[in-house]
Write a protein that holds these residues in place. Structure first.
Motif, PDB file in Angstrom:
ATOM      1  N   SER A   1       0.824  -1.210   0.000  1.00  0.00           N
ATOM      2  CA  SER A   1       0.000   0.000   0.000  1.00  0.00           C
ATOM      3  C   SER A   1       0.857   1.258   0.000  1.00  0.00           C
ATOM      4  CB  SER A   1      -0.933   0.003   1.215  1.00  0.00           C
ATOM      5  OG  SER A   1      -1.865  -1.054   1.133  1.00  0.00           O
ATOM      6  N   VAL A   2       1.901   1.295   0.841  1.00  0.00           N
ATOM      7  CA  VAL A   2       2.775   2.466   0.903  1.00  0.00           C
ATOM      8  C   VAL A   2       3.442   2.704  -0.443  1.00  0.00           C
ATOM      9  CG1 VAL A   2       4.874   3.409   1.957  1.00  0.00           C
ATOM     10  CG2 VAL A   2       3.156   2.288   3.389  1.00  0.00           C
ATOM     11  N   ASP A   3       3.743   1.613  -1.168  1.00  0.00           N
ATOM     12  CA  ASP A   3       4.408   1.721  -2.466  1.00  0.00           C
ATOM     13  C   ASP A   3       3.543   2.453  -3.493  1.00  0.00           C
ATOM     14  OD1 ASP A   3       6.668   1.282  -4.017  1.00  0.00           O
ATOM     15  OD2 ASP A   3       5.870  -0.556  -4.880  1.00  0.00           O
TER      16      ASP A   3
ATOM     17  N   SER B   1      -4.264   9.873   1.433  1.00  0.00           N
ATOM     18  CA  SER B   1      -5.631   9.420   1.757  1.00  0.00           C
ATOM     19  C   SER B   1      -5.919   8.069   1.136  1.00  0.00           C
ATOM     20  CB  SER B   1      -6.650  10.453   1.272  1.00  0.00           C
ATOM     21  OG  SER B   1      -6.548  10.650  -0.137  1.00  0.00           O
ATOM     22  N   GLY B   2      -5.406   7.847  -0.088  1.00  0.00           N
ATOM     23  CA  GLY B   2      -5.622   6.556  -0.732  1.00  0.00           C
ATOM     24  C   GLY B   2      -4.909   5.434  -0.015  1.00  0.00           C
ATOM     25  N   VAL B   3      -3.659   5.690   0.431  1.00  0.00           N
ATOM     26  CA  VAL B   3      -2.911   4.678   1.180  1.00  0.00           C
ATOM     27  C   VAL B   3      -3.620   4.383   2.496  1.00  0.00           C
ATOM     28  CG1 VAL B   3      -0.746   4.195   2.389  1.00  0.00           C
ATOM     29  CG2 VAL B   3      -0.697   5.269   0.130  1.00  0.00           C
TER      30      VAL B   3
ATOM     31  N   LYS C   1      -6.792   4.729   3.271  1.00  0.00           N
ATOM     32  CA  LYS C   1      -8.036   3.999   3.012  1.00  0.00           C
ATOM     33  C   LYS C   1      -7.733   2.527   2.714  1.00  0.00           C
ATOM     34  CE  LYS C   1     -12.083   4.181  -0.079  1.00  0.00           C
ATOM     35  NZ  LYS C   1     -11.896   2.923  -0.822  1.00  0.00           N
ATOM     36  N   GLU C   2      -6.711   2.280   1.892  1.00  0.00           N
ATOM     37  CA  GLU C   2      -6.390   0.912   1.514  1.00  0.00           C
ATOM     38  C   GLU C   2      -5.891   0.101   2.707  1.00  0.00           C
ATOM     39  OE1 GLU C   2      -3.108  -0.914  -1.432  1.00  0.00           O
ATOM     40  OE2 GLU C   2      -4.717   0.189  -2.461  1.00  0.00           O
ATOM     41  N   LEU C   3      -5.073   0.702   3.561  1.00  0.00           N
ATOM     42  CA  LEU C   3      -4.553  -0.007   4.724  1.00  0.00           C
ATOM     43  C   LEU C   3      -5.684  -0.382   5.692  1.00  0.00           C
ATOM     44  CD1 LEU C   3      -1.270   1.986   5.444  1.00  0.00           C
ATOM     45  CD2 LEU C   3      -1.454  -0.367   4.639  1.00  0.00           C
ATOM     46  N   ILE C   4      -6.617   0.538   5.882  1.00  0.00           N
ATOM     47  CA  ILE C   4      -7.756   0.241   6.760  1.00  0.00           C
ATOM     48  C   ILE C   4      -8.601  -0.872   6.156  1.00  0.00           C
ATOM     49  CG2 ILE C   4      -9.908   1.171   7.689  1.00  0.00           C
ATOM     50  CD1 ILE C   4      -8.423   3.865   8.013  1.00  0.00           C
ATOM     51  N   GLU C   5      -8.783  -0.846   4.829  1.00  0.00           N
ATOM     52  CA  GLU C   5      -9.543  -1.913   4.160  1.00  0.00           C
ATOM     53  C   GLU C   5      -8.839  -3.261   4.270  1.00  0.00           C
ATOM     54  OE1 GLU C   5     -10.006  -0.476   0.206  1.00  0.00           O
ATOM     55  OE2 GLU C   5     -11.745   0.804   0.689  1.00  0.00           O
ATOM     56  N   ARG C   6      -7.503  -3.234   4.398  1.00  0.00           N
ATOM     57  CA  ARG C   6      -6.749  -4.478   4.562  1.00  0.00           C
ATOM     58  C   ARG C   6      -6.834  -5.001   5.987  1.00  0.00           C
ATOM     59  NH1 ARG C   6      -3.146  -5.787   0.418  1.00  0.00           N
ATOM     60  NH2 ARG C   6      -2.793  -4.176  -1.146  1.00  0.00           N
ATOM     61  N   GLY C   7      -7.504  -4.257   6.868  1.00  0.00           N
ATOM     62  CA  GLY C   7      -7.715  -4.730   8.230  1.00  0.00           C
ATOM     63  C   GLY C   7      -6.762  -4.196   9.261  1.00  0.00           C
TER      64      GLY C   7
ATOM     65  N   VAL D   1      -2.621   2.990  11.380  1.00  0.00           N
ATOM     66  CA  VAL D   1      -2.505   3.572  10.037  1.00  0.00           C
ATOM     67  C   VAL D   1      -2.205   5.060  10.126  1.00  0.00           C
ATOM     68  CG1 VAL D   1      -3.762   4.102   7.917  1.00  0.00           C
ATOM     69  CG2 VAL D   1      -3.986   1.836   8.964  1.00  0.00           C
ATOM     70  N   GLY D   2      -2.886   5.754  11.034  1.00  0.00           N
ATOM     71  CA  GLY D   2      -2.659   7.184  11.192  1.00  0.00           C
ATOM     72  C   GLY D   2      -1.224   7.496  11.586  1.00  0.00           C
ATOM     73  N   ARG D   3      -0.667   6.709  12.530  1.00  0.00           N
ATOM     74  CA  ARG D   3       0.724   6.929  12.940  1.00  0.00           C
ATOM     75  C   ARG D   3       1.676   6.710  11.765  1.00  0.00           C
ATOM     76  NH1 ARG D   3      -1.087   4.168  17.580  1.00  0.00           N
ATOM     77  NH2 ARG D   3      -0.171   2.194  16.876  1.00  0.00           N
ATOM     78  N   MET D   4       1.372   5.699  10.978  1.00  0.00           N
ATOM     79  CA  MET D   4       2.225   5.368   9.837  1.00  0.00           C
ATOM     80  C   MET D   4       2.183   6.472   8.782  1.00  0.00           C
ATOM     81  SD  MET D   4       4.179   2.866   8.900  1.00  0.00           S
ATOM     82  CE  MET D   4       5.083   2.476   7.409  1.00  0.00           C
ATOM     83  N   ILE D   5       1.011   6.960   8.481  1.00  0.00           N
ATOM     84  CA  ILE D   5       0.849   7.989   7.451  1.00  0.00           C
ATOM     85  C   ILE D   5       1.590   9.254   7.854  1.00  0.00           C
ATOM     86  CG2 ILE D   5      -0.796   9.509   6.294  1.00  0.00           C
ATOM     87  CD1 ILE D   5      -0.808   6.694   5.201  1.00  0.00           C
ATOM     88  N   ASN D   6       1.489   9.659   9.115  1.00  0.00           N
ATOM     89  CA  ASN D   6       2.182  10.862   9.570  1.00  0.00           C
ATOM     90  C   ASN D   6       3.689  10.714   9.433  1.00  0.00           C
ATOM     91  OD1 ASN D   6      -0.192  12.168  10.248  1.00  0.00           O
ATOM     92  ND2 ASN D   6      -0.174  11.435  12.367  1.00  0.00           N
TER      93      ASN D   6
END
Length: 444
Positions: free
Chosen positions: A191-193, A201-203, A205-211, A217-222
């Motif tokens: 997803s990050v790739d 936002s797309g990453v 959304k996709e990570l949350i959809e992956r469970g 996810v929020g910590r990772m995105i920041n």
């Protein structure tokens, strides 16, 4: 004779290269080879077929679906067309360990095959261009590899590009920091790739959809969106997750890499530490890097990284290895898009066409052509009986820059008339001066 006719066509995803295309390709190949030699890399060639067991289990499940199997009807060995040049390198290093001196710096420029879905810019047969250093654990080898990339692209005429650098260990540490289970690290990386394509936002959304948990996810995105210049980006991440062992090791390697890049004079404008960059192949173990053309935004043209464990799949002890692959097919296309090919590359290898006025003067023209070739001037001699006008027309259509005429009058006077096709400039010179005059009139 049979009336059956075979329709001339190619298998999907394969290409022919006519002379005009081959001239551009050879131009790029030659510059890249010169840079490889400049850095002390030496050529290696491996066969197009490898044993199936050599290739399988090295690239990841999705990639291995694209491997072409090429079994001989009566063959006992299971073989496949090579998917890349890296796994064959690992096999070579192990197979010839008593003959190869370390560090082993090799390059290879050869075709590979993948059962891709053919589309614009993606083919089933294409050339790869790899350079690797085997046997050096120091980040000096990684810096050498990045320096090689920067030099090659600059010599090809690219001025606006950026080498994005990350580290697989740092990515693993980020997963730990974000609370991502090891079993889902692959989902995280995939997803990050996609960050450049679908944005933060797309990453997310996709990570949350992956469970993955939303807070993780929020910590990772920041974290991955940090875009401070140079080592300041490393300092920022160090403050947040430097206590995580994998992250600390990855940051140490990147700091060492930055020091070596400075030592070999790689301008800081050509690289940055980018935590959204993830190389897809599963064998990377340390620093990874990918080059993108930034102005205009034309995407990735090189990729590589450190893979210290791959050689160990073929021998008792592994060897530290780092390498890069230049997207040579894409580079060839982009040089055309950006009008970076020199004028003399487009058209033909021929520099001078020696005309034949009539059959009585053919011998004189042939001797002139032979003399020009002895002087290392690329010369074509008219071989068939044609009117002089047709010969000039041929030179013009083919893009031959100069035409040499030696008719009865010129032969009697011991002179040669030389015409430059681009602007009509003509010079009549003594035959002995023909070669030097042609060099003067040739375009730069």
């Amino acid at each position: 004779m049979s009336n059956v006719r075979i329709v001339p066509r190619l298998p999907k995803g394969m290409r022919d290269f006519l002379p005009a295309d081959m001239l551009k390709r050879e131009y790029v190949f030659n510059i890249v080879r010169e840079v490889f030699h400049l850095y002390g890399f030496e050529p290696l060639q491996t066969p197009v077929l490898e044993l199936k067991e050599t290739l399988m289990g090295k690239y990841g499940e999705e990639a291995e679906k694209l491997i072409y199997h090429a079994q001989h009807p009566n063959g006992k060995e299971e073989v496949a067309l090579r998917y890349d040049l890296t796994v064959p390198l690992a096999r070579v290093v192990a197979q010839y360990e008593n003959e190869i001196k370390l560090p082993f710096k090799r390059y290879q420029l050869s075709p590979v095959w993948r059962a891709e879905r053919p589309q614009r810019g993606r083919y089933r047969e294409f050339y790869q261009c790899d350079a690797d250093i085997v046997g050096v654990a120091s980040m000096s080898a990684d810096a050498e590899t990045i320096s090689l990339v920067v030099t090659a692209l600059r010599r090809l005429g690219f001025t606006q590009f950026n080498v994005k650098i990350n580290n697989r260990k740092l990515l693993a540490g980020m997963g730990t920091y974000a609370g991502v289970p090891d079993s889902q690290l692959g989902d995280l990386y995939r997803s990050v790739d996609k960050f450049d394509k679908i944005g933060a936002s797309g990453v997310e959304k996709e990570l949350i959809e992956r469970g993955l948990p939303p807070d993780a996810v929020g910590r990772m995105i920041n974290l991955i969106q940090s875009s401070r210049p140079g080592v300041a980006n490393l300092d920022y991440v160090d403050e947040i997750m430097g206590s995580i062992p994998a992250a600390a090791e990855g940051l140490r390697e990147l700091r060492e890499l930055a020091t070596h890049l400075d030592a070999v004079n790689v301008p800081t404008e050509f690289y940055n530490f980018d935590f959204t960059m993830v190389r897809g192949l599963g064998y990377y173990t340390g620093p990874i890097f990918e080059t993108v053309i930034t102005e205009p935004n034309l995407g990735s043209v090189t990729g590589g990284g450190r893979y210290d464990d791959l050689v160990g799949l073929f021998r008792k002890d592994s060897l530290p290895t780092v390498g890069t692959s230049l997207g040579i097919e894409r580079i060839i296309d982009l040089l055309g898009i950006l009008n970076l090919y020199p004028a003399h590359i487009v058209g033909t290898v021929v520099e001078t066409l020696v005309t034949v006025f009539n059959e009585e003067t053919r011998s004189a023209s042939a001797r002139l052509a032979a003399d020009l070739r002895e002087a290392n001037i690329k010369t074509e001699l008219v071989l068939q009986d044609q009117k002089l006008g047709k010969q000039f027309e041929y030179a013009n259509k083919k893009g031959i820059p100069l035409v040499a005429v030696m008719g009865p009058e010129e032969a009697a006077q011991g002179v040669v008339k030389i015409k430059r096709m681009s602007d009509g400039v003509e010079r009549t010179v003594p035959r002995a001066e023909a070669a030097s005059t042609i060099r003067e009139l040739l375009p730069d």
